[in-house]
Design a protein around this motif. Structure first.
Motif, short mmCIF file in Angstrom:
data_model
loop_
_atom_site.label_atom_id
_atom_site.label_comp_id
_atom_site.label_asym_id
_atom_site.label_seq_id
_atom_site.Cartn_x
_atom_site.Cartn_y
_atom_site.Cartn_z
N HIS A 185 56.05 22.02 9.50
CA HIS A 185 55.23 23.06 9.33
C HIS A 185 53.86 22.92 8.25
CE1 HIS A 185 53.46 27.17 9.27
NE2 HIS A 185 53.93 27.22 8.07
N HIS A 186 54.30 22.11 7.16
CA HIS A 186 53.22 21.98 6.25
C HIS A 186 52.09 21.20 6.71
CE1 HIS A 186 55.42 24.02 3.09
NE2 HIS A 186 56.68 23.03 3.17
N GLU A 187 52.43 20.24 7.81
CA GLU A 187 51.29 19.35 8.36
C GLU A 187 50.44 19.91 9.52
OE1 GLU A 187 51.30 14.75 9.03
OE2 GLU A 187 52.46 15.92 10.73
N THR A 188 51.45 21.10 10.26
CA THR A 188 50.81 21.69 11.33
C THR A 188 50.44 23.11 11.35
OG1 THR A 188 53.01 22.20 12.21
CG2 THR A 188 52.11 20.05 12.99
N GLN A 189 50.62 23.61 10.21
CA GLN A 189 50.11 24.85 10.01
C GLN A 189 48.58 25.06 10.45
OE1 GLN A 189 49.51 26.07 5.61
NE2 GLN A 189 50.68 24.24 5.55
N PRO A 190 47.97 26.18 10.66
CA PRO A 190 46.72 26.55 11.03
C PRO A 190 45.66 25.88 9.90
CG PRO A 190 47.82 28.44 11.28
CD PRO A 190 48.98 27.59 10.68
N MET A 191 46.00 26.46 8.64
CA MET A 191 44.86 26.14 7.74
C MET A 191 45.60 25.18 6.43
SD MET A 191 41.48 27.01 8.36
CE MET A 191 40.75 27.63 6.91
N PRO A 192 45.65 23.94 6.39
CA PRO A 192 46.38 23.47 5.18
C PRO A 192 45.44 23.77 4.08
CG PRO A 192 46.32 21.95 7.18
CD PRO A 192 45.52 23.27 7.52
N GLY A 193 46.29 23.77 2.91
CA GLY A 193 45.58 23.85 1.69
C GLY A 193 45.62 22.37 0.97
N PRO A 194 44.91 22.58 -0.23
CA PRO A 194 45.02 21.26 -1.01
C PRO A 194 46.21 20.40 -1.57
CG PRO A 194 44.02 23.02 -2.28
CD PRO A 194 44.29 23.49 -0.83
N LEU A 195 47.32 21.56 -1.30
CA LEU A 195 48.50 20.81 -1.88
C LEU A 195 49.41 20.87 -0.62
CD1 LEU A 195 49.28 22.95 -5.19
CD2 LEU A 195 48.50 20.88 -5.09
N SER A 196 49.03 21.22 0.51
CA SER A 196 50.11 21.19 1.66
C SER A 196 50.58 19.69 1.76
CB SER A 196 49.16 21.62 2.99
OG SER A 196 48.56 22.73 2.70
N ARG A 197 49.78 18.66 1.69
CA ARG A 197 50.17 17.36 1.91
C ARG A 197 51.17 16.95 0.81
NH1 ARG A 197 48.64 12.42 -0.50
NH2 ARG A 197 48.95 10.62 0.71
N TRP A 198 51.15 17.52 -0.39
CA TRP A 198 52.08 17.18 -1.34
C TRP A 198 53.55 17.99 -0.67
CZ3 TRP A 198 55.09 20.31 -4.39
CH2 TRP A 198 55.78 20.02 -5.45
N PHE A 199 53.47 19.05 -0.18
CA PHE A 199 54.61 19.87 0.34
C PHE A 199 55.29 19.14 1.30
CE2 PHE A 199 52.88 23.48 -2.40
CZ PHE A 199 53.81 23.99 -2.84
N HIS A 200 54.38 18.50 2.20
CA HIS A 200 54.68 17.85 3.32
C HIS A 200 55.66 16.56 3.01
CE1 HIS A 200 55.18 16.37 7.49
NE2 HIS A 200 54.37 15.25 7.01
N ARG A 201 55.21 16.11 1.54
CA ARG A 201 55.71 14.76 1.19
C ARG A 201 57.34 14.97 0.65
NH1 ARG A 201 54.29 11.20 4.95
NH2 ARG A 201 52.09 11.09 4.88
N LEU A 202 57.42 16.17 0.43
CA LEU A 202 58.85 16.54 -0.38
C LEU A 202 60.13 15.99 0.40
CD1 LEU A 202 58.28 20.24 -1.55
CD2 LEU A 202 58.20 18.21 -3.10
#
Length: 477
Positions: A185-202
């Motif tokens: 979800h952190h990668e495919t959500q409609p509008m990722p934010g600046p920290l979304s990639r970091w959340f995805h990498r958890l």
């Protein structure tokens, strides 16, 4: 003290009224800055065409009487000014009736926009702001005590937001039940934010903990909103912390922020005793105002039948309004999760005939991913409506049938109102001869890929969304 006055919620009421005013301000500002290209007289889905097809009864709006770009802009500016005055505390110092009229005007003005906004305003947070806006009319001014029944109605709204979202997930995509949805979800959500990639990498165990925590917050904690303090306040704090986590991990317009605002209404003044202890001297609550609050409570109780029935249904609807006033709705989001990010990339060329030597230049959007070297931006609570609908277009062409051809026409015309919604116009001197759209699969760059190239995304072309077209091809639009 009047028998319906709530003792000890002065700060909570203040935070709710200021918070809702701030969100109204953002909503009206977004409408003012984006409407011409979306629903203006020459927009992709013009309001004049819409109101000719729909009656006032089916879509109440002041724009049934008159709509021009100028009247819409004037209405939005009035909304901005009223929200700004409320935000700085002017409205709460007005006499009670005048205070209520300001909140009523904010609701009417925004309802008028939502009811003619068509697909651009078909989001759950629009109805949520309107429903909260009705309750704000009855929060009173600074001279009278907060009303117990209004605070209970705010909790009931918060309950439906959280519990509805929890149920739609539990009944929806299997990944919510096996705790794996945040693998994607952190990668495919409609509008990722600046920290979304970091959340995805958890680490994946943390993702599973996130989902489990979300289920507890949305399916268990909401029931604690109706127990005595401090239990209700603790439940609200848990919701606030969860929503702040979502604020950091993505861009969901004002959905998270309005949920936080609603949760603040649950916190008693004792929660703020370390920094502030109010000692108000309230005037007696007018009898007519009390009668109006009781009547509103009865209306909410009656209208709650359909949302409750929906919550109990195995075919639960997500973000549905059961009346044209958007009052007492049902809520929920992301019942299903996409595993792959699909982006529609639009580009154009000055060549009138496509050859192997044709050079294509991409249009860059302000919010949605495009340029792989551009880090996602934070824009919430501001809502970039075109960017959101481009995400839906990537899910299915059906979401774009009604507006995407009109969008392309405006690119072929170099329409200034449309281009203002974009970050970059690759054709500043003359319109393109041809415009096309392609589909790409996007994924976050790994740490090694990011260090090597500086790219935030890696993308792979997956096909055509729209073959190259010229202005002549779309002459009828």
């Amino acid at each position: 003290m009047h028998w319906l006055d709530a003792d000890g919620y002065v700060i909570g009421r203040l935070l709710v009224t200021r918070g809702l005013a701030a969100l109204y301000l953002v909503a009206f500002l977004a409408a003012l800055l984006q409407f011409r290209a979306l629903i203006g007289e020459r927009g992709m889905l013009p309001v004049p065409d819409f109101v000719r097809r729909r009656s006032f009864r089916s879509a109440p709006s002041v724009f049934h009487w008159r709509f021009t770009d100028r009247t819409f802009a004037a209405e939005a500016i009035v909304g901005v000014l009223l929200a700004a005055l409320t935000l700085v505390g002017v409205t709460e110092r007005l006499p009670l009736m005048a205070c209520m009229l300001v909140w009523f005007a904010l609701w009417v003005l925004y309802l008028s926009i939502v009811n003619v906004g068509q697909v651009w305003y078909a989001f759950g947070w629009e109805s949520l702001l309107l429903e909260a806006g009705v309750l704000a009319i009855f929060l009173g001014n600074a001279e009278i005590a907060p009303q117990f029944l209004v605070l209970i109605m705010l909790r009931w709204l918060l309950f439906r937001v959280e519990f509805g979202a929890g149920l739609i997930k539990w009944r929806g995509d299997r990944c919510w039940r096996d705790l794996t949805c945040l693998y994607y979800h952190h990668e495919t959500q409609p509008m990722p934010g600046p920290l979304s990639r970091w959340f995805h990498r958890l680490p994946r165990p943390l993702h599973r903990m996130e989902v489990a925590g979300n289920h507890v917050t949305q399916l268990v904690v909401p029931f604690a909103l109706f127990i005595p303090q401090p239990g209700a306040g603790i439940a609200a704090v848990i919701m606030i912390v969860t929503q702040l986590w979502l604020v950091l991990s993505g861009n969901f317009a004002w959905l998270n922020w309005i949920t936080i605002v609603l949760a603040l209404s649950v916190l008693p003044d004792s929660f703020f005793a370390v920094v502030l202890t109010p000692n108000p001297d309230f005037a007696p609550t007018p009898g007519l105002f009390t009668a109006a609050v009781i009547a509103l409570t009865a209306v909410v109780a009656i209208l709650s039948y359909r949302p409750v029935r929906n919550l109990m249904s195995k075919r639960q609807a997500m973000n549905a309004s059961f009346n044209r006033w958007h009052f007492v709705n049902t809520y929920g989001a992301f019942g299903s999760i996409t595993r792959t990010r699909i982006e529609v990339i639009v580009d154009g060329t000055t060549d009138s005939v496509v050859t192997p030597a044709t050079r294509w230049h991409e249009y860059e959007f302000k919010g949605k991913p495009g340029d792989v070297f551009r880090r996602p931006r934070q824009c919430a609570p501001y809502h970039r409506r075109l960017d959101w609908m481009m995400w839906f277009a990537g899910l299915s062409r059906d979401y774009a049938v009604g507006w995407f051809p009109q969008f392309v026409v405006r690119l072929l015309d170099n329409d200034p109102d449309t281009l203002r919604l974009l970050r970059h116009n690759p054709f500043p001197d003359a319109p393109p001869a041809l415009v096309r759209a392609r589909v790409f699969r996007y994924r976050y760059a790994t740490r090694a890929e990011h260090r090597a190239s500086g790219a935030w995304w890696v993308r792979e072309e997956a096909g055509d969304f729209m073959h190259p077209v010229s202005r002549a091809d779309l002459a009828g639009l």
